[in-house]
Enzyme design. Structure first.
Site, PDB file in Angstrom:
ATOM      1  N   HIS A  90       1.003  -1.175   0.120  1.00  8.39           N
ATOM      2  CA  HIS A  90       0.064  -0.098   0.084  1.00  8.39           C
ATOM      3  C   HIS A  90       0.857   1.065   0.000  1.00  8.39           C
ATOM      4  O   HIS A  90       1.955   1.267   0.515  1.00  8.39           O
ATOM      5  CB  HIS A  90      -0.872   0.141   1.207  1.00  8.39           C
ATOM      6  CG  HIS A  90      -1.763   1.084   1.143  1.00  8.39           C
ATOM      7  ND1 HIS A  90      -3.024   1.112   0.257  1.00  8.39           N
ATOM      8  CD2 HIS A  90      -1.883   2.413   1.748  1.00  8.39           C
ATOM      9  CE1 HIS A  90      -3.801   2.198   0.533  1.00  8.39           C
ATOM     10  NE2 HIS A  90      -3.201   2.920   1.347  1.00  8.39           N
ATOM     11  N   ASP A 136     -11.289  -7.061   3.865  1.00  7.01           N
ATOM     12  CA  ASP A 136     -11.120  -5.201   4.096  1.00  7.01           C
ATOM     13  C   ASP A 136     -10.211  -4.749   3.796  1.00  7.01           C
ATOM     14  O   ASP A 136      -9.108  -4.978   3.886  1.00  7.01           O
ATOM     15  CB  ASP A 136     -11.123  -5.341   6.029  1.00  7.01           C
ATOM     16  CG  ASP A 136     -12.342  -5.957   6.652  1.00  7.01           C
ATOM     17  OD1 ASP A 136     -13.583  -5.712   6.141  1.00  7.01           O
ATOM     18  OD2 ASP A 136     -12.278  -6.661   7.767  1.00  7.01           O
ATOM     19  N   LEU A 137     -10.498  -3.810   2.887  1.00  7.27           N
ATOM     20  CA  LEU A 137      -9.389  -3.176   1.885  1.00  7.27           C
ATOM     21  C   LEU A 137      -8.514  -2.377   2.615  1.00  7.27           C
ATOM     22  O   LEU A 137      -8.816  -1.405   3.424  1.00  7.27           O
ATOM     23  CB  LEU A 137     -10.342  -2.071   0.892  1.00  7.27           C
ATOM     24  CG  LEU A 137      -9.184  -1.594   0.075  1.00  7.27           C
ATOM     25  CD1 LEU A 137      -8.996  -2.604  -0.822  1.00  7.27           C
ATOM     26  CD2 LEU A 137     -10.103  -0.295  -0.882  1.00  7.27           C
ATOM     27  N   ASP A 138      -7.196  -2.810   2.375  1.00  3.50           N
ATOM     28  CA  ASP A 138      -6.066  -2.058   3.164  1.00  3.50           C
ATOM     29  C   ASP A 138      -6.149  -2.307   4.463  1.00  3.50           C
ATOM     30  O   ASP A 138      -5.412  -1.376   5.254  1.00  3.50           O
ATOM     31  CB  ASP A 138      -5.880  -0.715   2.553  1.00  3.50           C
ATOM     32  CG  ASP A 138      -5.471  -0.536   0.956  1.00  3.50           C
ATOM     33  OD1 ASP A 138      -4.991  -1.646   0.666  1.00  3.50           O
ATOM     34  OD2 ASP A 138      -6.052   0.357   0.466  1.00  3.50           O
ATOM     35  N   GLU A 139      -6.777  -3.235   5.188  1.00  4.13           N
ATOM     36  CA  GLU A 139      -6.725  -3.399   6.462  1.00  4.13           C
ATOM     37  C   GLU A 139      -6.224  -4.766   6.871  1.00  4.13           C
ATOM     38  O   GLU A 139      -6.559  -5.328   8.237  1.00  4.13           O
ATOM     39  CB  GLU A 139      -8.154  -3.261   7.037  1.00  4.13           C
ATOM     40  CG  GLU A 139      -8.585  -1.766   6.971  1.00  4.13           C
ATOM     41  CD  GLU A 139     -10.131  -1.356   7.617  1.00  4.13           C
ATOM     42  OE1 GLU A 139     -10.447  -2.090   8.282  1.00  4.13           O
ATOM     43  OE2 GLU A 139     -10.453  -0.299   7.164  1.00  4.13           O
TER      44      GLU A 139
END
Length: 282
Positions: free
Chosen positions: A190, A224-227
């Site tokens: 990310h 869970d996007l980018d988590e």
């Protein structure tokens, strides 16, 4: 006498006697412990351990020795041949800098991975794949073809015996079903030291806000996007004299380093999942 080298990883509910039992099983298999790291998570009450051993025993013999201990302590146990490359599928889009970092380090022996195929939703990076001698598969993705493309991706994972999927600036959001299928074996980079600037041109947003540090975060992919659980992060200092374009260049350099370290640690079986966190034995 032939000496084999193995890596043993385990996690289980913490209780007395785990190290004693594991060490005894390794001794019974004729193992010499070359390296041992352990950690107890106070948040989850989980015990983690990574051990490197040398032995004349075969993999099957070592598995047989460890099986009763694994069952007694309800362990999640991993046994790997030390130094064996992890079969890795790399996904990319148009930005080839992190892809190049991965392929270059793999070729020079820094990364213990084997890359049998590269998958992209565009064709711009096909020449780079050809330069490194890696087959390139173009899987275009639209809203109408997303399900079909992901099915083809999973077929490639099965066909090539893929153990790890790396998203090297792959600019598509994976479906929840695909994320679940790849749980614990897909790593994304990310473009921010999370929490992040979301949306388009994150480095330009950071520049406009006058940030003093920029960085990158490598994490496991989840729905869970980018988590997902974070494996590695790096930051560098910047100031008002840098242009947005310089932010981008500095950020890309950090992304490459951060992703390569995360992939290396995963391939060396140094990363164990602890719920939404990771335990990384450096």
């Amino acid at each position: 006498m032939v000496r084999n080298s193995f890596i043993v990883t385990l996690s289980c509910p913490d209780r007395p006697g785990i190290v004693h039992a594991v060490s005894g099983a390794l001794l019974d298999a004729g193992c010499n412990i070359a390296e041992s790291r352990q950690y107890e998570s106070p948040e989850t009450g989980t015990f983690f351990m990574r051990v490197t051993v040398e032995t004349s025993a075969s993999r099957a013999e070592l598995e047989a020795s460890l099986a009763p201990v694994s069952q007694a302590f309800d362990m999640k146990l991993g046994l790997y041949t030390n130094g064996e490359p992890v079969r890795t599928l790399i996904m990319c889009s148009k930005d080839g800098r992190t892809l190049n970092d991965l392929l270059f380090q793999q070729r020079t022996g820094t990364l213990p991975i084997e890359v049998p195929v590269i998958v992209s939703n565009h064709t711009e990076l096909a020449p780079m794949a050809e330069f490194y001698g890696v087959p390139f598969v173009h899987l275009p993705v639209t809203r109408a073809t997303k399900e079909e493309a992901e099915a083809k991706l999973l077929a490639l994972v099965e066909e090539h015996g893929i153990e790890l999927v790396v998203l090297a600036r792959y600019m598509q959001i994976l479906s929840d079903d695909l994320c679940r299928s790849l749980e614990g074996r897909a790593i994304n980079i990310h473009h921010s030291f999370l929490p992040s600037f979301k949306g388009a041109k994150p480095y330009h947003q950071a520049h406009a806000r006058g940030v003093k540090i920029i960085g990158a975060t490598a994490h496991y992919v989840t729905a869970d996007l980018d988590e997902g659980p974070i494996i590695e992060q790096e930051v560098i200092r910047v100031d008002h004299s840098k242009t947005p374009e310089q932010f981008v260049q500095l950020g890309r350099d950090v992304e490459g380093r951060t992703l390569c370290r995360a992939v290396q640690w995963h391939a060396e079986h140094r990363v164990l999942l602890d719920g939404t966190r990771t335990v990384v034995f450096g």
